[in-house]
Design a protein around this motif. Structure first.
Motif, PDB file in Angstrom:
ATOM      1  N   ASN A  20       0.819  -1.216   0.000  1.00 44.03           N
ATOM      2  CA  ASN A  20       0.000   0.000   0.000  1.00 44.03           C
ATOM      3  C   ASN A  20       0.851   1.263   0.000  1.00 44.03           C
ATOM      4  N   LEU A  21       2.018   1.219  -0.633  1.00 38.85           N
ATOM      5  CA  LEU A  21       2.912   2.381  -0.653  1.00 38.85           C
ATOM      6  C   LEU A  21       2.559   3.387  -1.739  1.00 38.85           C
ATOM      7  N   GLY A  22       1.652   3.026  -2.649  1.00 35.59           N
ATOM      8  CA  GLY A  22       1.158   3.998  -3.620  1.00 35.59           C
ATOM      9  C   GLY A  22       1.955   4.072  -4.903  1.00 35.59           C
ATOM     10  N   PRO A  23       1.522   4.945  -5.822  1.00 32.49           N
ATOM     11  CA  PRO A  23       2.102   5.017  -7.167  1.00 32.49           C
ATOM     12  C   PRO A  23       3.572   5.417  -7.212  1.00 32.49           C
ATOM     13  N   SER A  24       4.081   6.106  -6.179  1.00 31.77           N
ATOM     14  CA  SER A  24       5.478   6.557  -6.218  1.00 31.77           C
ATOM     15  C   SER A  24       6.465   5.426  -5.922  1.00 31.77           C
ATOM     16  N   PHE A  25       5.969   4.288  -5.440  1.00 28.62           N
ATOM     17  CA  PHE A  25       6.829   3.149  -5.116  1.00 28.62           C
ATOM     18  C   PHE A  25       7.210   2.436  -6.408  1.00 28.62           C
ATOM     19  N   SER A  26       8.496   2.458  -6.736  1.00 29.25           N
ATOM     20  CA  SER A  26       8.977   1.941  -8.019  1.00 29.25           C
ATOM     21  C   SER A  26       9.308   0.463  -7.958  1.00 29.25           C
ATOM     22  N   ALA A  27       9.059  -0.226  -9.070  1.00 29.68           N
ATOM     23  CA  ALA A  27       9.424  -1.634  -9.143  1.00 29.68           C
ATOM     24  C   ALA A  27      10.937  -1.823  -9.053  1.00 29.68           C
ATOM     25  N   LEU A  28      11.717  -0.817  -9.450  1.00 32.76           N
ATOM     26  CA  LEU A  28      13.167  -0.906  -9.274  1.00 32.76           C
ATOM     27  C   LEU A  28      13.506  -1.054  -7.798  1.00 32.76           C
ATOM     28  N   GLN A  29      12.781  -0.322  -6.941  1.00 33.24           N
ATOM     29  CA  GLN A  29      12.992  -0.443  -5.503  1.00 33.24           C
ATOM     30  C   GLN A  29      12.656  -1.850  -5.015  1.00 33.24           C
ATOM     31  N   TRP A 260      23.024  -2.506   1.501  1.00 35.01           N
ATOM     32  CA  TRP A 260      22.871  -3.418   0.365  1.00 35.01           C
ATOM     33  C   TRP A 260      21.771  -2.939  -0.573  1.00 35.01           C
ATOM     34  N   PHE A 261      20.648  -2.498   0.003  1.00 32.59           N
ATOM     35  CA  PHE A 261      19.543  -1.996  -0.817  1.00 32.59           C
ATOM     36  C   PHE A 261      19.999  -0.822  -1.682  1.00 32.59           C
ATOM     37  N   ASN A 262      20.671   0.159  -1.082  1.00 37.28           N
ATOM     38  CA  ASN A 262      21.091   1.342  -1.843  1.00 37.28           C
ATOM     39  C   ASN A 262      22.039   0.964  -2.977  1.00 37.28           C
ATOM     40  N   LYS A 263      22.944   0.022  -2.696  1.00 35.65           N
ATOM     41  CA  LYS A 263      23.885  -0.411  -3.733  1.00 35.65           C
ATOM     42  C   LYS A 263      23.155  -1.140  -4.860  1.00 35.65           C
ATOM     43  N   ARG A 264      22.234  -2.027  -4.499  1.00 39.62           N
ATOM     44  CA  ARG A 264      21.497  -2.786  -5.511  1.00 39.62           C
ATOM     45  C   ARG A 264      20.574  -1.882  -6.318  1.00 39.62           C
ATOM     46  N   LEU A 265      19.974  -0.881  -5.656  1.00 37.55           N
ATOM     47  CA  LEU A 265      19.101   0.043  -6.384  1.00 37.55           C
ATOM     48  C   LEU A 265      19.900   0.824  -7.415  1.00 37.55           C
ATOM     49  N   GLU A 266      21.074   1.287  -7.031  1.00 40.45           N
ATOM     50  CA  GLU A 266      21.907   2.013  -7.985  1.00 40.45           C
ATOM     51  C   GLU A 266      22.297   1.105  -9.152  1.00 40.45           C
ATOM     52  N   GLN A 267      22.594  -0.150  -8.872  1.00 42.14           N
ATOM     53  CA  GLN A 267      22.910  -1.096  -9.945  1.00 42.14           C
ATOM     54  C   GLN A 267      21.712  -1.318 -10.861  1.00 42.14           C
ATOM     55  N   MET A 268      20.519  -1.415 -10.258  1.00 44.32           N
ATOM     56  CA  MET A 268      19.297  -1.583 -11.055  1.00 44.32           C
ATOM     57  C   MET A 268      19.074  -0.378 -11.958  1.00 44.32           C
ATOM     58  N   ILE A 269      19.271   0.812 -11.435  1.00 39.71           N
ATOM     59  CA  ILE A 269      19.088   2.027 -12.232  1.00 39.71           C
ATOM     60  C   ILE A 269      20.075   2.047 -13.391  1.00 39.71           C
ATOM     61  N   GLN A 270      21.329   1.735 -13.110  1.00 42.65           N
ATOM     62  CA  GLN A 270      22.340   1.730 -14.166  1.00 42.65           C
ATOM     63  C   GLN A 270      22.049   0.661 -15.210  1.00 42.65           C
ATOM     64  N   ARG A 271      21.604  -0.519 -14.732  1.00 44.47           N
ATOM     65  CA  ARG A 271      21.292  -1.607 -15.655  1.00 44.47           C
ATOM     66  C   ARG A 271      20.136  -1.229 -16.573  1.00 44.47           C
ATOM     67  N   ASN A 272      19.148  -0.558 -16.015  1.00 43.83           N
ATOM     68  CA  ASN A 272      18.013  -0.122 -16.819  1.00 43.83           C
ATOM     69  C   ASN A 272      18.422   0.943 -17.826  1.00 43.83           C
ATOM     70  N   GLU A 273      19.259   1.869 -17.394  1.00 45.11           N
ATOM     71  CA  GLU A 273      19.721   2.902 -18.328  1.00 45.11           C
ATOM     72  C   GLU A 273      20.475   2.278 -19.489  1.00 45.11           C
ATOM     73  N   LYS A 274      21.273   1.253 -19.191  1.00 45.60           N
ATOM     74  CA  LYS A 274      22.040   0.590 -20.258  1.00 45.60           C
ATOM     75  C   LYS A 274      21.119  -0.211 -21.172  1.00 45.60           C
ATOM     76  N   ALA A 275      20.154  -0.939 -20.555  1.00 48.20           N
ATOM     77  CA  ALA A 275      19.259  -1.778 -21.356  1.00 48.20           C
ATOM     78  C   ALA A 275      18.360  -0.941 -22.260  1.00 48.20           C
ATOM     79  N   LEU A 276      17.996   0.251 -21.778  1.00 52.36           N
ATOM     80  CA  LEU A 276      17.031   1.074 -22.522  1.00 52.36           C
ATOM     81  C   LEU A 276      17.674   2.322 -23.108  1.00 52.36           C
ATOM     82  N   GLU A 277      19.019   2.339 -23.179  1.00 52.91           N
ATOM     83  CA  GLU A 277      19.686   3.541 -23.680  1.00 52.91           C
ATOM     84  C   GLU A 277      19.280   3.825 -25.120  1.00 52.91           C
ATOM     85  N   ASN A 278      19.204   5.108 -25.427  1.00 58.31           N
ATOM     86  CA  ASN A 278      18.822   5.596 -26.757  1.00 58.31           C
ATOM     87  C   ASN A 278      17.390   5.279 -27.151  1.00 58.31           C
ATOM     88  N   LEU A 279      16.557   4.854 -26.150  1.00 58.90           N
ATOM     89  CA  LEU A 279      15.187   4.500 -26.489  1.00 58.90           C
ATOM     90  C   LEU A 279      14.190   5.559 -26.029  1.00 58.90           C
TER      91      LEU A 279
END
Length: 280
Positions: A20-29, A260-279
């Motif tokens: 119940n954290l609402g729309p601002s809660f990201s699946a990356l988190q 660990w969460f903060n490190k993994r979240l940053e990795q997830m963000i970077q991974r997403n940027e790489k996977a979806l770069e130029n899109l």
């Protein structure tokens, strides 16, 4: 109770409700939280964990989806339909998450000693137990024309309402299931059917993407003729883990887990940027 997998009966559960954290809660988190919990459970810092999560109007792509020949057009379509798009770090293909879809993660220890199929089978067993008062018809086999098809698709009468994925981190494993509780399973399927038609067109691809038939997907309410809410299923889950273990703690991430969460979240963000770069 019958068909109780041994993984479901630890001495203690840690329960985390983020439904119940609402729309601002990201699946990356969410995926970063499960990674942090996997590390904590695997290190013996936390007992077996059960986490609930809901994300609003989000399509979670698999890594192969990001390689569709016309992926930019596919993502643009999803965005025009009002969906955020991320790429997951566990296996599988695209799934639709919205406020009628409840996600459950079990974080189990000893992933190096436990067969990967045990994690899947434990989740199948738990879901059958969860709804045993409503149906004994839940089966696990691949629904080939669903979205994100897999061996451990859960269906009733050939219509899929849930899919399971698993991610192993260090010595812990996160087994994740999405449960279509309310709404229209076929409408969710139509969204992804259109996504694949736009993203692939008639191109030949090395990877085989699903050819989706919306009729093979439905929500639990559609299948069981019930009026369950996400909150109802949340309560069922909490009651069931109490029955399976007898001791349940409610603890947020803390200390090393937050790092660990903060490190993994940053990795997830970077991974997403790489996977979806130029899109975008």
């Amino acid at each position: 109770m019958k068909n109780i997998h041994p993984l479901l009966q630890p001495q203690k559960y840690r329960f985390m409700d983020q439904s119940n954290l609402g729309p601002s809660f990201s699946a990356l988190q969410s995926f970063a939280i499960d990674d942090a919990l996997s590390m904590s459970v695997g290190e013996g810092m936390s007992p077996t964990a059960a986490r609930l999560w809901v994300h609003h109007n989000t399509v979670v792509l698999g890594i192969p989806d990001a390689r569709l020949p016309y992926i930019k057009d596919g993502i643009d379509y999803l965005k025009t339909e009002g969906y955020r798009v991320i790429v997951r770090n566990s296996g599988g293909l695209a799934v639709v998450l919205d406020e009628g879809v409840l996600n459950l993660s079990f974080i189990f220890p000893d992933s190096k000693e436990v067969n990967i199929h045990d994690g899947y089978e434990a989740m199948v067993s738990f879901t059958q137990l969860l709804f045993e008062d409503l149906t004994d018809q839940i089966e696990a086999y691949e629904i080939t024309r669903s979205y994100c098809p897999g061996t451990y698709d859960l269906s009733i009468g050939g219509q899929k309402f849930a899919g399971i994925s698993q991610r192993r981190v260090k010595n812990g494993s996160a087994v994740q299931i999405y449960l279509d509780v309310t709404g229209s399973g076929a409408e969710r399927a139509r969204l992804l059917k259109q996504f694949y038609e736009i993203g692939k067109r008639e191109e030949e691809t090395r990877f085989t993407y699903p050819v989706i038939d919306p009729k093979v997907m439905a929500s639990l309410n559609e299948l069981l003729d019930t009026r369950l809410s996400v909150s109802d299923v949340r309560d069922r889950i909490l009651k069931k883990i109490y029955e399976l273990s007898g001791e349940v703690t409610v603890d947020p991430l803390e200390g090393q887990e937050i790092e660990w969460f903060n490190k993994r979240l940053e990795q997830m963000i970077q991974r997403n940027e790489k996977a979806l770069e130029n899109l975008t």
